[in-house]
Design a protein around this motif. Structure first.
Motif, PDB file in Angstrom:
ATOM      1  N   ILE A  51      37.078  27.661  35.581  1.00  0.00           N
ATOM      2  CA  ILE A  51      35.512  27.429  35.952  1.00  0.00           C
ATOM      3  C   ILE A  51      35.124  28.331  37.083  1.00  0.00           C
ATOM      4  N   TYR A  52      35.873  28.801  37.871  1.00  0.00           N
ATOM      5  CA  TYR A  52      35.374  29.899  38.773  1.00  0.00           C
ATOM      6  C   TYR A  52      34.965  31.117  37.709  1.00  0.00           C
ATOM      7  N   MET A  53      35.856  31.432  36.943  1.00  0.00           N
ATOM      8  CA  MET A  53      35.486  32.739  36.168  1.00  0.00           C
ATOM      9  C   MET A  53      34.108  32.402  35.258  1.00  0.00           C
ATOM     10  N   GLY A  54      33.966  31.303  34.796  1.00  0.00           N
ATOM     11  CA  GLY A  54      32.934  31.047  34.141  1.00  0.00           C
ATOM     12  C   GLY A  54      31.575  30.958  34.903  1.00  0.00           C
ATOM     13  N   ALA A  55      31.840  30.160  36.183  1.00  0.00           N
ATOM     14  CA  ALA A  55      30.664  30.017  36.767  1.00  0.00           C
ATOM     15  C   ALA A  55      30.284  31.584  37.509  1.00  0.00           C
ATOM     16  N   SER A  56      31.285  32.453  37.708  1.00  0.00           N
ATOM     17  CA  SER A  56      30.842  33.853  38.156  1.00  0.00           C
ATOM     18  C   SER A  56      30.570  34.623  37.235  1.00  0.00           C
ATOM     19  N   HIS A  57      30.844  34.659  35.868  1.00  0.00           N
ATOM     20  CA  HIS A  57      30.658  35.361  34.997  1.00  0.00           C
ATOM     21  C   HIS A  57      31.611  36.794  34.868  1.00  0.00           C
ATOM     22  N   ASP A  58      32.740  36.430  35.778  1.00  0.00           N
ATOM     23  CA  ASP A  58      33.686  37.475  35.953  1.00  0.00           C
ATOM     24  C   ASP A  58      34.754  36.946  35.372  1.00  0.00           C
ATOM     25  N   HIS A  59      35.455  37.489  34.182  1.00  0.00           N
ATOM     26  CA  HIS A  59      36.491  37.218  33.589  1.00  0.00           C
ATOM     27  C   HIS A  59      37.843  37.871  33.565  1.00  0.00           C
ATOM     28  N   ALA A  60      37.757  38.962  34.828  1.00  0.00           N
ATOM     29  CA  ALA A  60      38.727  39.736  34.921  1.00  0.00           C
ATOM     30  C   ALA A  60      40.040  38.895  35.147  1.00  0.00           C
TER      31      ALA A  60
END
Length: 123
Positions: free
Chosen positions: A24-33
């Motif tokens: 969820i954090y990655m999706g919300a931040s648009h950072d999928h690293a």
């Protein structure tokens, strides 16, 4: 359900919650690293540990063995080393923890395989 199967499924559900939160954090931040860490936490933490719990529930004689308890301890250690280790590697900090976690995780699978094959003789 109690004992080793309960521990496995309870731990697996916690790993899943952490992995989903990271997703969820990655999706919300648009950072999928950290997607590789997220994927490994889901697979090694949620799926593998849950399957261990289901196996030990289905084969209670296996869950009573000392080797099964060692297996689950090693598997748990593998999860808590591997997922953060992959995150640290992806972030360029260090690959050491991921390497150690990988070795602990494969040792865990070797122990599980041993539990399965040696348990056939006593079941």
């Amino acid at each position: 359900m109690r004992g080793l199967p309960f521990f496995c499924l309870a731990s697996a559900s916690l790993y899943a919650l952490v992995a989903m939160s990271l997703g969820i954090y990655m999706g919300a931040s648009h950072d999928h690293a950290l997607a590789p860490a997220h994927a490994h936490l889901n697979l090694v933490g949620w799926v593998s540990v849950a399957l261990y719990g289901l196996y030990y529930h289905a084969v209670p004689t296996a869950a009573e063995r000392r080797l099964a308890k060692i297996h689950v301890a090693v598997a748990s250690l593998g999860v808590v080393l591997l997922a953060p280790g992959i995150a640290l590697a992806v972030l360029g900090i260090t690959e050491g923890l991921a390497s150690i976690g990988s070795l602990v995780t494969i040792l865990s699978m070797l122990l599980f395989t041993t539990v399965i094959f040696t348990g056939r003789k006593t079941a």
